[in-house]
Design an enzyme around this catalytic site. Structure first.
Site, short mmCIF file in Angstrom:
data_model
loop_
_atom_site.label_atom_id
_atom_site.label_comp_id
_atom_site.label_asym_id
_atom_site.label_seq_id
_atom_site.Cartn_x
_atom_site.Cartn_y
_atom_site.Cartn_z
NE ARG A 6 -3.94 0.57 1.85
CZ ARG A 6 -5.18 0.67 2.33
NH1 ARG A 6 -5.42 1.41 3.40
NH2 ARG A 6 -6.17 0.04 1.75
CG HIS A 17 -8.33 0.29 -3.11
ND1 HIS A 17 -7.61 -0.83 -2.75
CD2 HIS A 17 -9.01 0.67 -1.98
CE1 HIS A 17 -7.85 -1.12 -1.49
NE2 HIS A 17 -8.70 -0.23 -0.99
CD GLN A 49 -13.16 -1.28 -1.35
OE1 GLN A 49 -12.38 -1.26 -0.41
NE2 GLN A 49 -14.41 -1.71 -1.24
CG ASP A 64 -13.53 6.73 -1.17
OD1 ASP A 64 -13.58 6.65 0.08
OD2 ASP A 64 -12.47 6.60 -1.82
CB CYS A 74 -14.17 1.74 -0.45
SG CYS A 74 -13.62 3.44 -0.22
NE ARG A 88 -10.92 -5.10 0.23
CZ ARG A 88 -10.09 -4.11 0.58
NH1 ARG A 88 -10.59 -2.96 0.98
NH2 ARG A 88 -8.79 -4.27 0.50
N1 CP Z 1 -11.43 0.10 2.00
C1 CP Z 1 -10.17 -0.03 2.50
O1 CP Z 1 -9.23 -0.26 1.79
O2 CP Z 1 -10.09 0.12 3.86
P1 CP Z 1 -8.75 0.23 4.70
O3 CP Z 1 -8.08 1.53 4.28
O4 CP Z 1 -9.18 0.26 6.13
O5 CP Z 1 -7.87 -0.93 4.37
N1 NVA Z 2 -9.82 6.93 -1.52
C1 NVA Z 2 -9.46 6.51 -0.17
C2 NVA Z 2 -9.78 5.06 -0.01
C3 NVA Z 2 -9.48 4.48 1.34
C4 NVA Z 2 -9.71 2.99 1.39
C5 NVA Z 2 -7.99 6.79 0.09
O1 NVA Z 2 -7.17 6.58 -0.80
O2 NVA Z 2 -7.68 7.24 1.18
#
Ligand code: CP
Ligand code: NVA
Length: 311
Positions: free
Chosen positions: A98, A125, A128, A216, A256, A284
């Site tokens: 990540r 993502h 997701q 989101d 999400c 998930r």
């Molecule tokens: N939706 C999602 O990726 O959640 P987290 O950031 O908690 O992993």
């Molecule tokens: N768009 C958000 C998604 C979090 C799961 C981010 O990148 O923070």
């Protein structure tokens, strides 16, 4: 030739492979394809769902998850992304990451000899998207012809979802404030991978008759300093009970998560009868498991063992 498959964005799968991963997500007791294998999970950003679902998916496939925060591994500060990819390729069977800049997962993949999974970058993502499509398929029965209305920031989540929707024959409509929609490059990519995004100015028009209304956060991880400006810009784009009524009773509400309650969506919608957000979050896990199982089989198909452990 290095045939190792990665998931940096959802279109690293073909449409057929994407459906295959979703089908595998429906198998509750997959074989222990990661037996004796580690999976390195690197995090430059916080996570609740992604870390937990990936760790549990690895456990359910018989493997061992190794979560490493960036404070420990220091991607490009303590050592380069490439060197970390070389290291984990020799000790683990899969690398998840990540990151902020998307090119970090690309560089990990370029240097790795095991699959690299993007667990969220500023651009994409895909994990997701797998859970989102699984949720819509479970609720609607089929993905083909589904209409997904995304209201809000054209961010990483929206981008992967738009590509994935096109790949499975669903339509993605998006309503974003001026300046927060997809750029031309993304619109071209999404259109070429599946189908064109339908851009609408009015959220009510976008959601009308949709099978799913999706939103989101207005500011993603790393954009917190821009929150004030964004809260103003997105003021008319909140998903509230009135907007869900414009969508119609057939529409499910998706997010999400994490949610900024009262900003992009009201409590009434998040906790309301049309909301499927907890089912979506729960999905998930099986979707991550389906993906890791599929990746393990691809590696096995190449006649290689996952990872290079010499036990
Ligand atoms: N939706 C999602 O990726 O959640 P987290 O950031 O908690 O992993
Ligand atoms: N768009 C958000 C998604 C979090 C799961 C981010 O990148 O923070």
């Amino acid at each position: 030739v290095n045939q190792t498959r990665h998931l940096l964005d959802i279109n690293d799968l073909s449409p057929t492979e994407l459906v295959e991963v979703l089908d595998r997500a429906e198998v509750p007791d997959p074989p222990a394809v990661l037996s004796g294998q580690g999976v390195a999970l690197l995090f430059e950003k916080p996570s609740a769902r992604t870390r937990t679902s990936m760790e549990m998916a690895v456990v359910q496939l018989g493997g061992h998850p190794i979560t490493l925060r960036n404070e420990e591994v220091g991607i490009d500060t303590r050592e380069s992304a490439e060197d970390l990819a070389r290291l984990f390729s020799r000790m683990t069977g899969v690398i998840g990451a990540r990151v902020f800049a998307h090119d970090k997962v690309e560089r990990l993949a370029a240097a790795a000899t095991v699959p690299v999974v993007n667990m969220l970058s500023d651009a994409a993502h895909p994990l997701q998207t797998l859970a989102d499509l699984l949720t819509i398929r479970r609720n609607r029965g089929r993905l083909d012809g589904a209409v997904i209305a995304y209201v809000g920031d054209a961010n990483n989540v929206a981008r992967s979802l738009a590509i994935g929707a096109g790949m499975v024959g669903a339509e993605l409509r998006i309503a974003s404030p001026p300046g927060f929609g997809f750029g031309d490059l993304d619109l071209d990519l999404i259109a070429s991978e599946g189908g064109p995004v339908v851009e609408l100015d009015d959220p009510r028009e976008a959601v009308r008759g949709a099978d799913a209304v999706y939103t989101d956060t207005w500011y993603s991880m790393g954009q917190e300093e821009d929150a004030l400006r964004r809260r103003e810009a997105f003021a008319g784009w909140r998903v509230d009970e009135e907007l869900m009524a414009s969508a119609g009773e057939q529409a499910v509400f998706l997010h999400c998560l994490p949610a900024h309650r009262g900003e992009e969506a009201t409590d009434g919608v998040l906790d309301g009868p049309q909301s499927r957000i907890w089912e979506q979050a729960e999905n998930r896990l099986p979707s991550a498991r389906g993906l890791l199982w599929w990746l393990a089989d691809q590696e096995a198909g190449e006649g290689r063992r996952l990872g290079a452990s010499e036990r």
